[in-house]
Design an enzyme around this catalytic site. Structure first.
Site, short mmCIF file in Angstrom:
data_model
loop_
_atom_site.label_atom_id
_atom_site.label_comp_id
_atom_site.label_asym_id
_atom_site.label_seq_id
_atom_site.Cartn_x
_atom_site.Cartn_y
_atom_site.Cartn_z
N TRP B 102 14.55 6.30 34.60
CA TRP B 102 13.98 7.57 35.02
C TRP B 102 15.02 8.52 35.58
O TRP B 102 14.95 9.73 35.35
CB TRP B 102 12.79 7.35 35.97
CG TRP B 102 11.66 6.75 35.19
CD1 TRP B 102 11.24 5.45 35.19
CD2 TRP B 102 10.87 7.43 34.19
NE1 TRP B 102 10.23 5.27 34.27
CE2 TRP B 102 9.98 6.46 33.64
CE3 TRP B 102 10.82 8.73 33.71
CZ2 TRP B 102 9.05 6.77 32.64
CZ3 TRP B 102 9.90 9.04 32.71
CH2 TRP B 102 9.03 8.07 32.19
N ASP B 172 12.68 11.62 43.24
CA ASP B 172 11.54 11.33 42.36
C ASP B 172 10.84 10.09 42.91
O ASP B 172 11.23 8.97 42.63
CB ASP B 172 12.03 11.08 40.93
CG ASP B 172 10.89 10.65 40.00
OD1 ASP B 172 9.73 10.57 40.45
OD2 ASP B 172 11.17 10.40 38.81
N LYS B 196 0.38 6.62 39.88
CA LYS B 196 0.69 5.29 40.40
C LYS B 196 0.03 5.10 41.78
O LYS B 196 -0.86 4.27 41.93
CB LYS B 196 2.21 5.08 40.48
CG LYS B 196 2.86 4.93 39.09
CD LYS B 196 3.77 6.07 38.79
CE LYS B 196 4.69 5.94 37.59
NZ LYS B 196 4.36 5.18 36.44
#
Lengths: 361, 361
Positions: B102, B172, B196
């Site tokens: 990511w 992030d 999530k």
């Protein structure tokens, strides 16, 4: 209490059978032992949901194979920026036709990325009419022509698709998509926020001729490129899965109701009934829009005396008719008559309006 | 069937009490005679939902007043592009620390809008460890430093906030936000996709120091500017109202469960129990990550013989343990242990793993 008649302009009423199905399977969907919103978008069960929604939409609208269908985030407002970024070179000209608030917004956001030519504008008439096609000043070789088939605030709707020759026609159908059949092959790109006729807010449909997506466009991140989303079946990143699923249920409902031809007949009846009540009220209620372009979806109207507005809103709310307050830009009232608003709801509104006029005459 | 134990990496398990409440009020919410997703985002009822969600989030995370909280669309991936567009001048340098998939994606999308300096990378170690802070090569005057506190695929987590001096720290937190207390004042900007630990896919949180939003940034449309969203309380355009409402229910659930301190204690116990089972399996199961930076949220592991993977997945699924397939980038299995995954679920997984090893030894 029970469910009211909901005339909200958006987020708007959804078909009750869709909500009931979503409710029934909210904790355990499709034998998965989980909510559909708890499933990976990369797993087979959700991919089937997504693919079926696209198939049903293609069938409903008759979308040709050479058009991509994208399920995106960001709202129609984000598309105001992405359209020039994807369909125009920097400094190229695009034509915009202004028929109300939303067309103005599209042009203003577009101007950050493209040279905007206002090909026509109804502003001088307070957006109560559509400038005749023969008055439009088109740019030869324009990247595209953008227009707004239905203006949610001003209640102005194109009842025919304008002919603009070979220039790709780009249409913000946020508030009238799926309300009637439309010849998709006439368009370069159609886009629509979901929260009126498709599903919940947070999903945006883009239907685009594939050759346009191959245009070089302007420098931009992958996530802002339609072509990347198309190549990844709208799963370049995690899509709004629950909204996509609900949109799919709405598409199934539309098919079961007889498709867009049936919706058009019903929507025309609903609109005609309400406009007839307004026009037949002897000036008690007024809609300022040219009858040739009155919207089937959004009907703004004023009372003969704005001092009665508060009473109208209070009493209609008490009568189970919600969401009638007009947009501040035009004042008065607005009844939005999207697909999920029943003929019964419109009949109840018309009855209430007559009764109100008698009581407050 | 009943609800399974769901270890999906995202969209992921939601707290069952949240889903039950949403189900109960899906057709008639808050005395409005309509679903919350059928209400105007401009109306008082929804504005109260939105404001309460923000208040609860501020309380849970201890977000200082000089930070804006935005509820946006587009996913974390869209923020990969918006962060440089909003926080950097064109051609300015930003530092990126790569600790997995990511972080690499963030740097790649960032590079369209900013000069990217890779300050540190764990790639040489296959992202099984975090490069020590003293090895980072920072750029003096960088626009910001971006890092990924938890890597969902590689299972690598920072257990402390790195000190980068005066450079704004951008994080992030998609896969570990709300999993433990964090000192927000250490950050310039925190962002997280909802799917999530927050709610359903289609909502993205951005928590940003207000002074950073006043930066000139790069030319861009209004809809791409954080400052415009902040000025309009995230209602610059129609927000994803149902996702926002559900996130609010999750925040209420977190408060009722004791807040982030209680979640941290629970999450640590869950992770320790699973890592202990892996490490105590005599090599039957393996997790390759440096123990100092093993993630509490995402636990990738392999079986000693990958020929057993299919049997492990089939049998775990049959035992009601879903979503355990690892990401293709690292293979094997992955158990995601977000807030809504109970200690009971982890106990069931650990029991299954022991049983599987005995049966397939």
């Amino acid at each position: 209490m029970s469910r009211v008649y909901n005339f909200s302009a958006g987020p708007a009423a959804l078909p009750e059978p869709v909500l009931r199905q979503a409710q029934a399977e909210l904790l355990e969907w499709g034998g998965q032992g989980a909510s559909v919103m708890e499933l990976s978008h990369r797993g087979k069960p959700f991919i089937e949901v997504a693919a079926r929604a696209e198939r049903d939409l293609r069938e409903l609208m008759g979308i040709p194979e050479d058009y991509a269908v994208l399920f995106l985030q960001g709202g129609a407002t984000q598309q105001f920026a992405l359209i020039p970024m994807n369909l125009a070179e920097s400094g190229q000209t695009a034509d915009y036709v202004l028929t109300g608030h939303w067309a103005q917004k599209a042009a203003a956001e577009g101007a950050h990325h493209v040279k905007v030519n206002i090909a026509a504008s109804g502003e001088a008439d307070d957006f109560t009419a559509i400038p005749p096609r023969e008055s439009w000043r088109l740019t030869p070789g324009a990247a595209y022509l953008h227009y707004t088939p239905n203006e949610t605030i001003h209640g102005v709707e194109f009842h025919h698709v304008p002919d603009v020759g070979d220039v790709p026609l780009v249409a913000d159908m946020s508030s009238n998509i799926l309300s009637r059949p439309v010849d998709v092959s006439r368009f370069g790109l159609i886009y629509a926020g979901a929260q009126k006729n498709i599903g919940p807010a947070g999903l945006t449909l883009v239907i685009a001729r594939r050759d346009l997506l191959a245009r070089a466009g302007q420098p931009r991140a992958k996530i802002l490129r339609y072509a990347e989303h198309a190549a990844q079946d709208s799963m370049l990143n995690t899509p709004p899965t629950f909204a996509w699923y609900l949109a799919g249920l709405v598409f199934q409902w539309l098919k079961a109701e007889g498709g867009l031809g049936a919706m058009a007949a019903r929507n025309r009846r609903k609109a005609e009934r309400l406009y007839a009540a307004i026009d037949g009220s002897g000036g008690y209620y007024r809609n300022p829009v040219d009858p040739a372009c009155r919207s089937w979806m959004n009907v703004p109207f004023t009372l003969h005396d704005s001092a009665l507005d508060a009473a109208f809103l209070d009493e209609s709310q008490a009568a189970g008719l919600h969401g009638l307050k007009g947009h501040k830009a035009v004042g008065g009232m607005r009844a939005s008559l999207y697909n999920a608003v029943s003929e019964e709801a419109v009949a109840a509104l018309v009855d209430f309006m007559g009764d109100f006029a008698r009581r407050h005459g």
